[in-house]
Design an enzyme around this catalytic site. Structure first.
Site, PDB file in Angstrom:
ATOM      1  N   HIS A  81      -1.181  -1.581   1.907  1.00  0.00           N
ATOM      2  CA  HIS A  81      -1.421  -2.423   0.722  1.00  0.00           C
ATOM      3  C   HIS A  81      -0.637  -3.731   0.806  1.00  0.00           C
ATOM      4  CE1 HIS A  81      -3.602   0.715  -1.523  1.00  0.00           C
ATOM      5  NE2 HIS A  81      -2.754   1.562  -0.964  1.00  0.00           N
TER       6      HIS A  81
ATOM      7  N   ASN B  32      -6.393   3.679  -6.759  1.00  0.00           N
ATOM      8  CA  ASN B  32      -7.322   2.918  -5.928  1.00  0.00           C
ATOM      9  C   ASN B  32      -8.599   2.640  -6.700  1.00  0.00           C
ATOM     10  OD1 ASN B  32      -5.805   2.750  -3.460  1.00  0.00           O
ATOM     11  ND2 ASN B  32      -6.314   4.888  -3.039  1.00  0.00           N
TER      12      ASN B  32
ATOM     13  N   TYR C 292       7.045   6.491  -2.106  1.00  0.00           N
ATOM     14  CA  TYR C 292       6.950   5.149  -2.686  1.00  0.00           C
ATOM     15  C   TYR C 292       8.311   4.548  -3.035  1.00  0.00           C
ATOM     16  CZ  TYR C 292       1.923   4.463  -2.737  1.00  0.00           C
ATOM     17  OH  TYR C 292       0.638   4.234  -2.356  1.00  0.00           O
TER      18      TYR C 292
END
Length: 478
Positions: free
Chosen positions: A52, A124, A334
């Site tokens: 990303h 997404n 993350y």
């Protein structure tokens, strides 16, 4: 045959399945091989995001217009509530300099600045994903990135992995369909993708899926249309989003949810925590919640968009997790990526900073700018000097886990890879099917015949029409 090992030379017995408590969850912290793969992947590229990397973003608001208090006590989701947010769109595979109009999944990551702390919904533009076990995520992303020898993107690697991983067929069909290249970020849906949970004021848990339906309508590009745009403008989606907001044409999405009770989850014919599966809208209909609108452009791209840090671990009371294996790994991966990419105290940056009061004893490390203030005597817990204390009223209801701890073969548990892509294919009209066949044929340029045949074998099990259409498109390309 060479034996696969860890970076320390320890032999690996199973490189396909995470170590879990029971076949449906949860991930074991002692699975050091999974943690090594995920932690190493987070550190593979400096300094852009490992995935990303190319993104655009804007600020906006979420307004709750319907009452869903029977499902959740989260203040951000109560009727009448308005919450500021930051939404970052992105492509997945491309680097920071990649073109916007490429065939790829699009990221749809939202940070809600709630009164109870930040809530991050990192999703997404598709309701599913390619894989269901995080152990395979680094391998999958390697196939989407550049070949370390040639430094070129490899169709061979992508199709080799997909054809060896039949659970990818649902997402591959979406990616290669007419929706594989959105015309703009404004003209696509968004999804939380994972199964999350809601907790209400009675401490009851419900499983939930998040949906954002574009009010601008769906618009997509063909390969030829995208190629023409890329030749003139590699920032087409960034330009469209920025200019639309600047002129007051604020994009918006209807916010909806699907709800599944815990009893229903036990009786459905599939694993409701499987990221490669959707929930039937007939059985679990969409419930209206509110409206999301984007109405403000960032002032500084680097400070706000590039340094924005999202993590599924950022939740608020009333919203929580599920045994979804992919979600559980992202809860670790993350924030670990953000600590590496931006720094230990990335949450103090203005775009990441919560609007709620912060009381923490995690103050050491680089980038602490004084946001976290401590009482002179209270720098540990427990203490006798009035420092921040736990609130056990916020404890969540139990999630019962059962089963022996082992590396469960997710392909042995569920071998239904084809019914959902078959249903999706059946919904396509002739034009959409033709685009699907052509897009797949184009994406197979340079792929060896053995891998093509393996992929076609999967298409055959979805539908003979699917397989024959791809065969004809490949022959036409030749």
């Amino acid at each position: 045959m060479k034996k696969l090992t860890t970076t320390s030379g320890n032999p690996i017995a199973d490189n396909q399945n995470s170590l879990t408590a029971g076949s449906r969850g949860g991930i074991m912290l002692q699975d050091y091989q999974l943690l090594e793969k995920l932690a190493h992947q987070n550190r593979e590229r400096i300094p852009e995001r490992a995935v990303h990397a190319k993104g655009s973003a804007a600020y906006g608001t979420l307004e709750i217009t319907h009452d869903i208090s029977r499902y959740t006590k989260a203040s951000v989701l109560q009727k009448g509530e308005k919450t500021r947010l930051f939404l970052r769109f992105s492509t997945v595979a491309g680097e920071a300099g990649a073109a916007d109009a490429e065939r790829d999944v699009r990221g749809f990551a939202i940070k809600f600045y709630t009164k109870e702390g930040n809530w991050d919904l990192v999703g997404n533009n598709t309701p599913i994903f390619f894989i269901k076990d995080p152990y395979k995520f680094p391998d999958f992303i390697h196939t989407q990135k550049r070949d370390p020898r040639t430094h070129l993107r490899s169709n061979e690697a992508a199709w080799d992995f997909w054809s060896l991983s039949p659970e990818t067929m649902h997402q591959v069909t979406i990616l290669m369909s007419d929706r594989g290249i959105p015309a703009s970020y404004r003209h696509m849906h968004g999804f939380g993708s994972h199964t999350y949970s809601f907790i209400n004021d009675k401490n009851e848990r419900f499983w939930v899926k998040f949906h954002f339906k574009t009010r601008q309508g769906i618009k997509n590009l063909t390969n030829d249309e995208a190629a023409q745009i890329i030749a003139k403008d590699r920032e087409s989606n960034q330009r469209d989003l920025f200019e639309s907001i600047e002129k007051g044409d604020f994009p918006s999405w209807d916010f909806k949810i699907q709800i599944m009770t815990q009893d229903q989850a036990k009786s459905v014919k599939f694993n409701p925590f499987d990221l490669t599966k959707t929930w039937s809208h007939k059985e679990f209909p969409l419930i209206d919640v509110g409206v999301m609108t984007l109405n403000e452009n960032p002032k500084n791209y680097f400070n706000e968009v590039e340094q924005a840090a999202f993590s599924p671990s950022n939740i608020v009371p009333g919203i929580s997790f599920s045994p979804d294996k992919m979600l559980q790994a992202r809860i670790f991966s993350y924030p670990d990526a953000q600590r590496y990419r931006i720094g230990t105290h990335y949450a103090q940056l203005s775009v990441n900073r919560p609007i709620s009061e912060i009381n923490t004893y995690v103050v050491g490390g680089a980038m602490n700018n004084g946001m976290y203030e401590l009482d002179d005597k209270a720098y540990y817990e427990p203490n006798s000097f009035g420092g921040g204390k736990e609130d056990r009223s916020l404890l969540e209801p139990d999630i019962n886990l059962e089963g022996a701890m082992q590396r469960y073969d997710h392909r042995a548990e569920d071998q239904d890879y084809y019914s959902q892509p078959r249903a999706l294919f059946a919904l396509m009209n002739d034009s959409q099917k033709s685009q699907l066949f052509s897009n797949i044929a184009e994406s197979m340029a340079g792929v060896s015949e053995a891998i093509k045949e393996r992929a076609i074998g999967h298409f055959e099990q979805i539908s003979p029409e699917y397989a024959n259409g791809v065969k004809a498109a490949l022959k036409a390309k030749i």
